[in-house]
Design a protein around this motif. Structure first.
Motif, PDB file in Angstrom:
ATOM      1  N   GLU A   1       0.832  -1.204   0.000  1.00 43.24           N
ATOM      2  CA  GLU A   1       0.000   0.000   0.000  1.00 43.24           C
ATOM      3  C   GLU A   1       0.867   1.255   0.000  1.00 43.24           C
ATOM      4  O   GLU A   1       1.921   1.275   0.630  1.00 43.24           O
ATOM      5  N   TYR A   2       0.393   2.273  -0.696  1.00 42.59           N
ATOM      6  CA  TYR A   2       1.044   3.571  -0.706  1.00 42.59           C
ATOM      7  C   TYR A   2      -0.017   4.643  -0.481  1.00 42.59           C
ATOM      8  O   TYR A   2      -1.108   4.559  -1.019  1.00 42.59           O
ATOM      9  N   VAL A   3       0.318   5.661   0.283  1.00 38.45           N
ATOM     10  CA  VAL A   3      -0.544   6.820   0.446  1.00 38.45           C
ATOM     11  C   VAL A   3       0.342   8.041   0.261  1.00 38.45           C
ATOM     12  O   VAL A   3       1.401   8.151   0.879  1.00 38.45           O
ATOM     13  N   LYS A   4      -0.104   8.948  -0.617  1.00 40.06           N
ATOM     14  CA  LYS A   4       0.698  10.132  -0.901  1.00 40.06           C
ATOM     15  C   LYS A   4      -0.214  11.356  -0.874  1.00 40.06           C
ATOM     16  O   LYS A   4      -1.246  11.364  -1.546  1.00 40.06           O
ATOM     17  N   PRO A   5       0.142  12.381  -0.098  1.00 42.34           N
ATOM     18  CA  PRO A   5      -0.662  13.614  -0.128  1.00 42.34           C
ATOM     19  C   PRO A   5      -0.436  14.359  -1.443  1.00 42.34           C
ATOM     20  O   PRO A   5       0.680  14.396  -1.963  1.00 42.34           O
ATOM     21  N   ILE A   6      -1.491  14.932  -1.969  1.00 42.55           N
ATOM     22  CA  ILE A   6      -1.435  15.649  -3.233  1.00 42.55           C
ATOM     23  C   ILE A   6      -1.910  17.081  -3.009  1.00 42.55           C
ATOM     24  O   ILE A   6      -3.015  17.295  -2.510  1.00 42.55           O
ATOM     25  N   ASP A   7      -1.082  18.049  -3.381  1.00 44.33           N
ATOM     26  CA  ASP A   7      -1.462  19.462  -3.340  1.00 44.33           C
ATOM     27  C   ASP A   7      -2.081  19.786  -4.692  1.00 44.33           C
ATOM     28  O   ASP A   7      -1.380  19.888  -5.701  1.00 44.33           O
ATOM     29  N   ILE A   8      -3.391  19.946  -4.727  1.00 43.77           N
ATOM     30  CA  ILE A   8      -4.093  20.108  -5.998  1.00 43.77           C
ATOM     31  C   ILE A   8      -3.741  21.429  -6.684  1.00 43.77           C
ATOM     32  O   ILE A   8      -3.472  21.463  -7.873  1.00 43.77           O
ATOM     33  N   LYS A   9      -3.708  22.529  -5.922  1.00 42.42           N
ATOM     34  CA  LYS A   9      -3.456  23.837  -6.550  1.00 42.42           C
ATOM     35  C   LYS A   9      -1.990  23.974  -6.975  1.00 42.42           C
ATOM     36  O   LYS A   9      -1.697  24.599  -7.970  1.00 42.42           O
ATOM     37  N   GLY A  10      -1.076  23.392  -6.224  1.00 42.44           N
ATOM     38  CA  GLY A  10       0.333  23.517  -6.552  1.00 42.44           C
ATOM     39  C   GLY A  10       0.803  22.486  -7.564  1.00 42.44           C
ATOM     40  O   GLY A  10       1.961  22.466  -7.946  1.00 42.44           O
ATOM     41  N   ARG A  11      -0.085  21.653  -8.002  1.00 41.29           N
ATOM     42  CA  ARG A  11       0.263  20.548  -8.904  1.00 41.29           C
ATOM     43  C   ARG A  11       0.194  21.043 -10.352  1.00 41.29           C
ATOM     44  O   ARG A  11      -0.864  21.155 -10.922  1.00 41.29           O
ATOM     45  N   ARG A  12       1.334  21.316 -10.923  1.00 42.27           N
ATOM     46  CA  ARG A  12       1.368  21.797 -12.310  1.00 42.27           C
ATOM     47  C   ARG A  12       1.998  20.760 -13.241  1.00 42.27           C
ATOM     48  O   ARG A  12       1.711  20.738 -14.416  1.00 42.27           O
ATOM     49  N   ASP A  13       2.868  19.937 -12.712  1.00 38.56           N
ATOM     50  CA  ASP A  13       3.580  18.964 -13.548  1.00 38.56           C
ATOM     51  C   ASP A  13       2.654  17.795 -13.864  1.00 38.56           C
ATOM     52  O   ASP A  13       2.060  17.204 -12.972  1.00 38.56           O
ATOM     53  N   ALA A  14       2.537  17.451 -15.136  1.00 38.26           N
ATOM     54  CA  ALA A  14       1.651  16.360 -15.552  1.00 38.26           C
ATOM     55  C   ALA A  14       2.182  14.997 -15.142  1.00 38.26           C
ATOM     56  O   ALA A  14       1.466  14.019 -15.160  1.00 38.26           O
ATOM     57  N   GLY A  15       3.452  14.920 -14.750  1.00 40.87           N
ATOM     58  CA  GLY A  15       4.037  13.636 -14.358  1.00 40.87           C
ATOM     59  C   GLY A  15       3.750  13.253 -12.922  1.00 40.87           C
ATOM     60  O   GLY A  15       4.080  12.152 -12.503  1.00 40.87           O
ATOM     61  N   LEU A  16       3.148  14.134 -12.155  1.00 39.08           N
ATOM     62  CA  LEU A  16       2.861  13.826 -10.759  1.00 39.08           C
ATOM     63  C   LEU A  16       1.669  12.883 -10.639  1.00 39.08           C
ATOM     64  O   LEU A  16       0.842  12.789 -11.548  1.00 39.08           O
ATOM     65  N   ALA A  17       1.576  12.229  -9.505  1.00 39.50           N
ATOM     66  CA  ALA A  17       0.478  11.290  -9.271  1.00 39.50           C
ATOM     67  C   ALA A  17      -0.849  12.029  -9.206  1.00 39.50           C
ATOM     68  O   ALA A  17      -0.928  13.154  -8.723  1.00 39.50           O
ATOM     69  N   SER A  18      -1.891  11.380  -9.703  1.00 46.12           N
ATOM     70  CA  SER A  18      -3.239  11.938  -9.646  1.00 46.12           C
ATOM     71  C   SER A  18      -3.904  11.541  -8.348  1.00 46.12           C
ATOM     72  O   SER A  18      -3.618  10.488  -7.783  1.00 46.12           O
ATOM     73  N   ALA A  19      -4.806  12.379  -7.886  1.00 43.60           N
ATOM     74  CA  ALA A  19      -5.554  12.059  -6.673  1.00 43.60           C
ATOM     75  C   ALA A  19      -6.547  10.950  -6.985  1.00 43.60           C
ATOM     76  O   ALA A  19      -7.084  10.869  -8.086  1.00 43.60           O
ATOM     77  N   GLY A  20      -6.761  10.068  -6.020  1.00 43.92           N
ATOM     78  CA  GLY A  20      -7.732   9.009  -6.213  1.00 43.92           C
ATOM     79  C   GLY A  20      -7.327   7.723  -5.545  1.00 43.92           C
ATOM     80  O   GLY A  20      -6.413   7.679  -4.723  1.00 43.92           O
ATOM     81  N   ILE A  21      -8.028   6.669  -5.914  1.00 41.89           N
ATOM     82  CA  ILE A  21      -7.774   5.327  -5.392  1.00 41.89           C
ATOM     83  C   ILE A  21      -7.378   4.453  -6.578  1.00 41.89           C
ATOM     84  O   ILE A  21      -8.127   4.345  -7.552  1.00 41.89           O
ATOM     85  N   TYR A  22      -6.214   3.841  -6.510  1.00 44.86           N
ATOM     86  CA  TYR A  22      -5.698   3.030  -7.607  1.00 44.86           C
ATOM     87  C   TYR A  22      -5.398   1.633  -7.095  1.00 44.86           C
ATOM     88  O   TYR A  22      -4.779   1.474  -6.053  1.00 44.86           O
ATOM     89  N   LEU A  23      -5.826   0.646  -7.837  1.00 43.20           N
ATOM     90  CA  LEU A  23      -5.559  -0.750  -7.508  1.00 43.20           C
ATOM     91  C   LEU A  23      -4.984  -1.404  -8.756  1.00 43.20           C
ATOM     92  O   LEU A  23      -5.661  -1.483  -9.776  1.00 43.20           O
ATOM     93  N   SER A  24      -3.733  -1.810  -8.682  1.00 47.60           N
ATOM     94  CA  SER A  24      -3.142  -2.520  -9.814  1.00 47.60           C
ATOM     95  C   SER A  24      -2.806  -3.933  -9.351  1.00 47.60           C
ATOM     96  O   SER A  24      -2.509  -4.153  -8.172  1.00 47.60           O
ATOM     97  N   TYR A  25      -2.863  -4.859 -10.250  1.00 50.13           N
ATOM     98  CA  TYR A  25      -2.602  -6.246  -9.871  1.00 50.13           C
ATOM     99  C   TYR A  25      -1.802  -6.937 -10.953  1.00 50.13           C
ATOM    100  O   TYR A  25      -1.827  -6.565 -12.115  1.00 50.13           O
ATOM    101  N   ASP A  26      -1.029  -7.930 -10.516  1.00 50.16           N
ATOM    102  CA  ASP A  26      -0.332  -8.799 -11.452  1.00 50.16           C
ATOM    103  C   ASP A  26      -0.431 -10.230 -10.947  1.00 50.16           C
ATOM    104  O   ASP A  26      -0.623 -10.465  -9.762  1.00 50.16           O
ATOM    105  N   ILE A  27      -0.314 -11.158 -11.868  1.00 50.11           N
ATOM    106  CA  ILE A  27      -0.425 -12.578 -11.535  1.00 50.11           C
ATOM    107  C   ILE A  27       0.965 -13.189 -11.588  1.00 50.11           C
ATOM    108  O   ILE A  27       1.681 -13.014 -12.577  1.00 50.11           O
ATOM    109  N   THR A  28       1.349 -13.864 -10.522  1.00 51.64           N
ATOM    110  CA  THR A  28       2.675 -14.481 -10.477  1.00 51.64           C
ATOM    111  C   THR A  28       2.745 -15.640 -11.464  1.00 51.64           C
ATOM    112  O   THR A  28       1.740 -16.294 -11.750  1.00 51.64           O
ATOM    113  N   PRO A  29       3.930 -15.920 -11.984  1.00 57.10           N
ATOM    114  CA  PRO A  29       4.065 -16.974 -12.997  1.00 57.10           C
ATOM    115  C   PRO A  29       4.149 -18.383 -12.417  1.00 57.10           C
ATOM    116  O   PRO A  29       4.455 -19.323 -13.135  1.00 57.10           O
TER     117      PRO A  29
END
Length: 191
Positions: A97-125
């Motif tokens: 798990e990761y939690v990162k605070p996001i400053d919405i008004k100071g966020r100008r760089d498009a490479g920064l993380a977006s606010a929200g809930i993200y779930l990614s998954y991978d299947i082990t081989p």
């Protein structure tokens, strides 16, 4: 990948006006509770680590902040074979798990993380196979004999160690006895 959040660009005609005003003010609350997450049928010993997980937004008044919640889930295919029943095919999983605070008004760089809930998954081989089986009685008797043999061997070592230690102490006491008529080996050698 499953995501819920605000991306870099919002389509104004698809988003309700009250949500847009909250985005501009930086007042987005992505607090959430995961009631249940599983990847297949349940079986004995399976632990769904995200069940009941509760994350709360840490709002600081006056700061246009929100948070980026990310769950990286690693799925492990599992075959569970119960004793005398049909095999169950399911998945176990581990989570980072990761939690990162996001400053919405100071966020100008498009490479920064977006606010929200993200779930990614991978299947082990690789897959895990869990099987229940019953040991025969001869196996149980062999294990009991091995335990008893270990107990006897250990007590024999302790007995041998204590015997050698007592002999060593006795030898040191007799070698330090006075030579003027005292009893012991030293007095016998002086005569």
């Amino acid at each position: 990948q499953i995501q819920m959040g605000v991306n870099h660009f919002l389509r104004h005609h698809l988003v309700p006006p009250e949500t847009l005003s909250r985005v501009r003010a930086g007042d987005l609350n992505f607090s959430h509770t995961i009631n249940g997450l599983s990847f297949g049928p349940k079986f004995p010993g399976l632990v769904d680590v995200l069940d009941g997980r509760n994350k709360t937004w840490r709002h600081i008044p006056g700061w246009p902040m929100t948070e980026h919640f990310q769950y990286d889930v690693h799925l492990i295919p599992t075959h569970y074979q119960p004793l005398g029943a049909e095999e169950i095919f399911s998945h176990q999983y581990s989570v980072t798990e990761y939690v990162k605070p996001i400053d919405i008004k100071g966020r100008r760089d498009a490479g920064l993380a977006s606010a929200g809930i993200y779930l990614s998954y991978d299947i082990t081989p690789f897959a895990v196979k869990v099987s229940e089986f019953q040991k025969p009685w001869i196996h149980f008797l062999t294990e009991c004999c091995a335990i008893l043999g270990g107990i006897f061997a250990f007590t024999g070592m302790l007995d041998n160690l204590s015997y050698r230690a007592s002999k060593l102490v006795a030898r040191k006491m007799t070698s330090t006895a006075p030579l003027d008529g005292g009893s012991g080996i030293a007095s016998d050698l002086s005569q």
